[in-house]
Design an enzyme around this catalytic site. Structure first.
Site, PDB file in Angstrom:
ATOM      1  N   GLU A  42      24.299  17.746  19.283  1.00  0.00           N
ATOM      2  CA  GLU A  42      25.195  18.627  18.541  1.00  0.00           C
ATOM      3  C   GLU A  42      25.367  18.167  17.088  1.00  0.00           C
ATOM      4  OE1 GLU A  42      26.161  21.441  19.310  1.00  0.00           O
ATOM      5  OE2 GLU A  42      25.803  21.513  21.454  1.00  0.00           O
ATOM      6  N   THR A  48      20.875  22.417  10.983  1.00  0.00           N
ATOM      7  CA  THR A  48      19.448  22.235  11.252  1.00  0.00           C
ATOM      8  C   THR A  48      19.020  23.089  12.449  1.00  0.00           C
ATOM      9  OG1 THR A  48      19.742  19.933  10.552  1.00  0.00           O
ATOM     10  CG2 THR A  48      17.635  20.497  11.538  1.00  0.00           C
ATOM     11  N   LEU A  85      16.842  14.874   7.899  1.00  0.00           N
ATOM     12  CA  LEU A  85      17.883  15.751   8.438  1.00  0.00           C
ATOM     13  C   LEU A  85      18.993  16.021   7.420  1.00  0.00           C
ATOM     14  CD1 LEU A  85      18.332  14.479  12.112  1.00  0.00           C
ATOM     15  CD2 LEU A  85      17.416  16.679  11.376  1.00  0.00           C
ATOM     16  N   GLY A  86      19.121  15.138   6.424  1.00  0.00           N
ATOM     17  CA  GLY A  86      20.141  15.335   5.405  1.00  0.00           C
ATOM     18  C   GLY A  86      21.541  15.011   5.910  1.00  0.00           C
ATOM     19  N   TYR A  87      22.516  15.122   4.996  1.00  0.00           N
ATOM     20  CA  TYR A  87      23.919  14.850   5.335  1.00  0.00           C
ATOM     21  C   TYR A  87      24.033  13.511   6.072  1.00  0.00           C
ATOM     22  CZ  TYR A  87      24.365  19.825   4.283  1.00  0.00           C
ATOM     23  OH  TYR A  87      24.323  21.047   3.668  1.00  0.00           O
ATOM     24  N   TYR A 125      34.628  21.756  17.295  1.00  0.00           N
ATOM     25  CA  TYR A 125      33.453  22.356  17.934  1.00  0.00           C
ATOM     26  C   TYR A 125      32.717  21.338  18.811  1.00  0.00           C
ATOM     27  CZ  TYR A 125      28.683  23.573  18.830  1.00  0.00           C
ATOM     28  OH  TYR A 125      27.500  23.756  19.476  1.00  0.00           O
ATOM     29  N   ASP A 143      31.391  27.582  16.999  1.00  0.00           N
ATOM     30  CA  ASP A 143      30.544  27.301  15.842  1.00  0.00           C
ATOM     31  C   ASP A 143      30.125  28.629  15.222  1.00  0.00           C
ATOM     32  OD1 ASP A 143      28.771  28.307  17.718  1.00  0.00           O
ATOM     33  OD2 ASP A 143      27.234  26.789  17.348  1.00  0.00           O
TER      34      ASP A 143
END
Length: 366
Positions: A42, A48, A85-87, A125, A143
């Protein structure tokens, strides 16, 4: 907003779950109800697509098969596992959460959504997803898919960009979610939102729940969900300096705070920080780069425009336009430089952000 009767709710549950039993996606994190697997998937799925996540998930599980392994992982390996994946704050928070589970919960996952939100980096979420799928608690997992699906089913016109709207959806879905299969129900909504009820070009005519989709029946499903637009990302100009010395690349590690924290890139200079006139020329930029390296790092470099198209990369709040300059480092004494010289072969061992991959691709197209 439409309100369903108990009979309609029962019919919807039966229809949705029968479809999910036949056509639910076979995903690696659905092979069991292990909360660790659900949690990792999750967090990865935020921002993504599923097909992109699958190989990342499988590698992550190979490297960090347990909460303990994740808690003990060196940060460099952690960032490498997340590369692309970033962040990156997400994976750092995952490690902090793993350590919290070991220190405060004896490695055992809380079993309710309310308790799960006490863990670092777990919001409503993710807590709902874990609690319903792993522990069978009948709580919604709201979500983007849930917002879209239920706003269309029930013609809910509340603005989903407003934080208070989440509680409205949670109350509505809480009336509809079945007590006996809440995890399957939430996963079915995820699958529905990514197939027949997508944001653009939905295929509601063939949807298993088309008879319950009031917005589709009224011919206005693309009006839902209602969402005010976010402000546009602020444009920021950078120069990427691809500097070499003795056949090695000059790489810098980003600060531990701020964007791309602790990741490795070539030196990225913000144009606004350089002493340049508004109508500067490439020669002016070359001189500014040399001056910057001399003043900031006591390094002598000779810069030159590579003549390549700028790289563009958009973050949530910023849109970077990056010019690419080559450079030669003379007498490389890195005492004042926040980085190191790295051979081409060693580059793959460094955790790098997506924007750096774009820079390499532009410099050496595959």
């Amino acid at each position: 907003m439409i309100e369903w009767s108990p009979a309609t709710i029962s019919a919807f549950q039966t229809t949705l779950l029968a479809w999910f039993d036949r056509e639910g996606r076979d995903l690696p994190w659905r092979h069991d109800h292990e909360p660790y697997h659900i949690w990792v998937s999750e967090i990865m799925l935020q921002q993504t697509q599923v097909q992109t996540v699958i190989p990342y998930y499988e590698r992550f599980m190979a490297w960090f098969p347990t909460v303990t392994a994740l808690a003990q992982a060196p940060e460099s390996q952690l960032l490498k596992a997340w590369e692309g994946l970033g962040y990156y704050s997400r994976v750092r928070n995952m490690q902090r959460c793993a350590r919290q589970l070991l220190a405060d919960y004896e490695g055992q996952w809380p079993k309710t959504a309310t308790e799960l939100t006490e863990l670092i980096g777990i919001g409503p979420y993710t807590a709902g997803a874990i609690a319903s799928i792993a522990f069978n608690e009948p709580v919604p997992a709201v979500d983007g898919n849930a917002f879209r699906v239920f706003s269309r089913l029930l013609e809910i016109d509340a603005d989903i960009a407003k934080p208070q709207t989440r509680s409205l959806f949670e109350k509505v879905i809480a009336r509809i979610i079945p007590k006996d299969r809440p995890g399957d129900f939430n996963q079915a909504i995820m699958d529905l939102g990514s197939s027949y009820m997508t944001a653009r070009n939905p295929d509601s005519a063939h949807s298993p729940v088309k008879d319950f989709n009031q917005a589709y029946l009224d011919g206005k499903e693309l009006d839902y969900p209602v969402k005010t637009k976010k402000p546009r990302p602020v444009p920021v100009d950078y120069v990427a300096v691809l500097a070499q010395a003795d056949g090695q690349w000059l790489m810098t590690q980003r600060p531990s705070n701020g964007m791309l924290a602790n990741l490795w890139t070539v030196p990225l200079l913000k144009v606004a920080d350089l002493d340049l006139a508004e109508d500067y020329l490439p020669a002016d930029l070359e001189l500014a780069i040399q001056t910057y390296f001399q003043q900031e790092y006591q390094l002598r470099v000779t810069g030159f425009d590579l003549g390549l198209k700028p790289v563009k990369h958009t973050f949530t709040h910023q849109k970077w336009t990056i010019q690419l300059f080559g450079a030669k480092v003379e007498q490389p004494d890195l005492a004042y430089f926040p980085g190191k010289l790295v051979s081409t072969a060693q580059l793959t061992t460094l955790p790098m952000p997506k924007v750096q991959e774009k820079i390499w691709d532009r410099y050496q197209p595959k």
